[in-house]
Design an enzyme around this catalytic site. Structure first.
Site, PDB file in Angstrom:
ATOM      1  N   GLN A  26       0.825  -1.200   0.000  1.00 34.11           N
ATOM      2  CA  GLN A  26       0.000   0.000   0.000  1.00 34.11           C
ATOM      3  C   GLN A  26       0.863   1.255   0.000  1.00 34.11           C
ATOM      4  OE1 GLN A  26      -2.247  -0.760   3.541  1.00 34.11           O
ATOM      5  NE2 GLN A  26      -0.485  -0.631   4.877  1.00 34.11           N
ATOM      6  N   ASP A  61      -1.237  -7.617  11.065  1.00 41.92           N
ATOM      7  CA  ASP A  61      -1.331  -6.611  10.009  1.00 41.92           C
ATOM      8  C   ASP A  61      -0.381  -7.022   8.894  1.00 41.92           C
ATOM      9  OD1 ASP A  61      -2.227  -3.337   9.846  1.00 41.92           O
ATOM     10  OD2 ASP A  61      -0.676  -4.051   8.487  1.00 41.92           O
ATOM     11  N   HIS A 120     -12.020   4.586  17.546  1.00 41.23           N
ATOM     12  CA  HIS A 120     -11.327   3.469  18.179  1.00 41.23           C
ATOM     13  C   HIS A 120     -11.958   3.074  19.512  1.00 41.23           C
ATOM     14  CE1 HIS A 120      -8.062   4.648  15.299  1.00 41.23           C
ATOM     15  NE2 HIS A 120      -8.053   3.333  15.168  1.00 41.23           N
ATOM     16  N   ASP A 178     -10.287  -4.531  12.166  1.00 38.89           N
ATOM     17  CA  ASP A 178     -10.131  -3.116  11.804  1.00 38.89           C
ATOM     18  C   ASP A 178      -9.498  -2.989  10.422  1.00 38.89           C
ATOM     19  OD1 ASP A 178     -10.187  -0.380  12.050  1.00 38.89           O
ATOM     20  OD2 ASP A 178      -8.320  -0.252  13.218  1.00 38.89           O
TER      21      ASP A 178
END
Length: 566
Positions: free
Chosen positions: A256, A331, A287, A418
């Site tokens: 990304q 992640d 959050h 998320d």
């Protein structure tokens, strides 16, 4: 080496024709490498600034191939006596235009947005045209050493296809590690010019104007070298036009494009592939709802899984609960988790939630947990400074989330999802029936899942298909929403095992079992209860479908919502 002229005036080498074949083959190899890489570079640039990666890559590569066909046809009008001149000149011109093209395109998008599309497609078409001219011209040059048509075509096309494959691998796995998108284009341009000079060294006696090309090539090399040396500065200057606030960080990982901006009020904004991920003035609202909605109502919260959330904000909120024993954050992008640990502005926001974690980068299917580390958790009031440090195991794993849940065999009390919105097919699979089925197997019987799910107001069908897909996977899903100023009305789905929770049971838990920690900034029991309420007809959907890996309906709904907003 002996020489002789043929009837057309070409100087031919009477010895070692095999060497010339090898030279032309190597030229074609590098030409193929650069050609496919130009296609990828322009596609990646368009995806970064326009979004919708599948559409951009499909259109750009298709358009380039169309003009490659046009170029292949136009070459028949070029006279034979200039074949070598034309090929070498074409390589230099292709290197120059291909090298500066993305920079000019990005500048045009920032300064002349209404005319950007003309500049963008000019470079795509002209570069496709020149790539299309390359193969026939080189084939015509090669026929002087390999007269047999079948052997000539076989040799040239073979080297082009091999070069394309090598170029694809290099572009995907190597170039993004060292260069950003604009730097990649300058690097490719330099390669093209060196191919031209390499061919010139062997074939300059075949040329009608052998002295002009080196001068042109040297000028092009100077321009491209200046470009790659100043690539980061050029990128920042051009990219700054796309953002209202000064850019403090810009980087492109294999996954990304990450940009952080900071305004005069010291507000921080994080963008991924041009999409806003959070704004510091109100990120705590997002959050806190993402984390505390499930954490505050769960009787068990020892083992927490966070999917996405590489900025560390969700982990910051989780650490407010003293009974948490382990947090596993997954992640895909190590560049994001590294920023969360090293960039001062992010460290200040996430309060160092990941700074003491051992970051481990593993390939898919390779799951190894991090070491147990000490993270400071303080008490309240008079004892705030003197509370003994608790041991909380934080494991940060850089791996694709789908591969993680497919490989890992552990059970979690709470799963916090998320991910960015499903703006490409890779992300869309993380909202699929198959993914939620895997998630269900990782969730404790009394555990809860929360999934960020875009805006129920601006992208209703996107929001609704998340809930339908969760229910189809055997979960009981309950929608909630709240206003986040930077995003508008934002939604999440809270879910638990279908054979443990009914919708009413899940709703009752979110109303009657809330126990918030004292150090929250914004969220209250009343706000959690109120988040269950939607306006009349707000959740009506005209569809009853679900999202699967093979039928990414959520991606189509996202594109429809995006087109309406734009």
């Amino acid at each position: 080496m002996d020489q002789q002229k043929n009837e057309n005036g070409f100087i031919l080498f009477s010895h070692n024709p095999k060497i010339l074949v090898v030279v032309l083959g190597l030229s074609m190899l590098f030409v193929g490498m650069c050609g496919i890489s130009y296609e990828y570079t322009f596609s990646r640039l368009a995806s970064d600034i326009l979004g919708n990666s599948v559409k951009q890559w499909g259109i750009i590569i298709g358009l380039m191939m169309f003009f490659m066909g046009v170029g292949a046809d136009l070459q028949k009008y070029l006279p034979d006596r200039y074949n070598v001149d034309n090929f070498i000149f074409l390589e230099v011109l292709l290197g120059l235009l291909g090298g500066i093209g993305p920079s000019v395109t990005l500048y045009a998008f920032g300064n002349f947005h209404e005319h950007f599309i003309l500049v963008h497609y000019f470079f795509i078409c002209i570069i496709g045209l020149m790539i299309g001219l390359e193969i026939p011209l080189l084939t015509r040059v090669n026929e002087k050493t390999v007269p047999s048509l079948k052997h000539n075509l076989g040799h040239i096309l073979k080297m082009d296809y091999i070069g394309s494959f090598i170029g694809a691998l290099i572009w995907v796995f190597i170039l993004p590690r060292f260069f950003n998108v604009l730097e990649i284009s300058f690097f490719l341009g330099i390669i093209n010019v060196f191919v031209a000079l390499f061919t010139w060294l062997w074939f300059y006696r075949w040329m009608e104007h052998p002295c002009i090309i080196p001068v042109f090539a040297v000028l092009a090399l100077i321009i491209l070298t200046i470009g790659i040396i100043n690539g980061k500065k050029i990128t920042l200057t051009a990219e700054q036009k796309l953002y209202k606030d000064p850019i403090i960080h810009s980087s492109t990982s294999p996954y990304q494009h990450i940009v952080l901006t900071k305004n005069r009020a010291n507000d921080i904004y994080l963008y991924i592939n041009g999409h806003l991920q959070f704004a510091s003035p109100d990120e705590f609202i997002y959050h806190e709802f993402l984390v505390h909605t499930v954490m505050s109502v769960s009787p068990n919260k020892k083992r927490i899984l966070v999917l996405g959330g590489g900025d560390g904000m969700a982990v910051r909120e989780i650490l407010k609960y003293k009974d948490v024993e382990s947090i596993t954050l997954v992640d895909i992008d190590p560049a994001m988790t590294k920023l969360a640990i090293t960039l001062p502005e992010l460290l200040a926001l996430n309060q160092g939630s990941l700074s003491n974690a051992k970051v481990i980068t593993k390939k898919p299917k390779g799951i190894i947990k991090g070491e147990k580390v000490n993270l400071k958790q303080y008490g309240h009031g008079f004892f705030r400074r003197y509370k003994k440090t608790d041991d909380v195991a934080v494991h940060v794993i850089n791996i694709d989330a789908y591969n993680f849940v497919d490989s890992f065999s552990g059970i979690f009390d709470i799963i916090i999802i998320d991910f960015p919105d499903p703006n490409n097919l890779e992300l869309a699979k993380l909202y699929s029936l198959e993914f939620y089925s895997l998630m269900k197997n990782r969730l404790a019987f009394d555990g809860l899942i929360i999934q960020q799910s875009s805006s129920p107001a601006l992208a209703r069908e996107v929001f609704m298909i998340v809930g339908r897909t969760m229910n189809e996977a055997g979960l009981t899903a309950l929608p909630i929403h709240h206003l986040v100023p930077s995003f508008g009305d934002w939604g999440w789905w809270v879910a638990g095992h279908g054979d443990r929770f009914s919708k009413e049971g899940l709703k009752s838990r979110l109303i009657h079992h809330i126990k918030l920690p004292e150090n929250v900034v914004y969220i209250t029991e009343e706000l959690i209860t109120g988040s269950l309420n939607f306006g009349r007809n707000a959740l009506l959907s005209k569809n009853m479908d679900i999202n699967t890996i093979l039928d990414n309906r959520i991606f189509n709904y996202y594109l429809e919502a995006l087109n309406k907003i734009q």
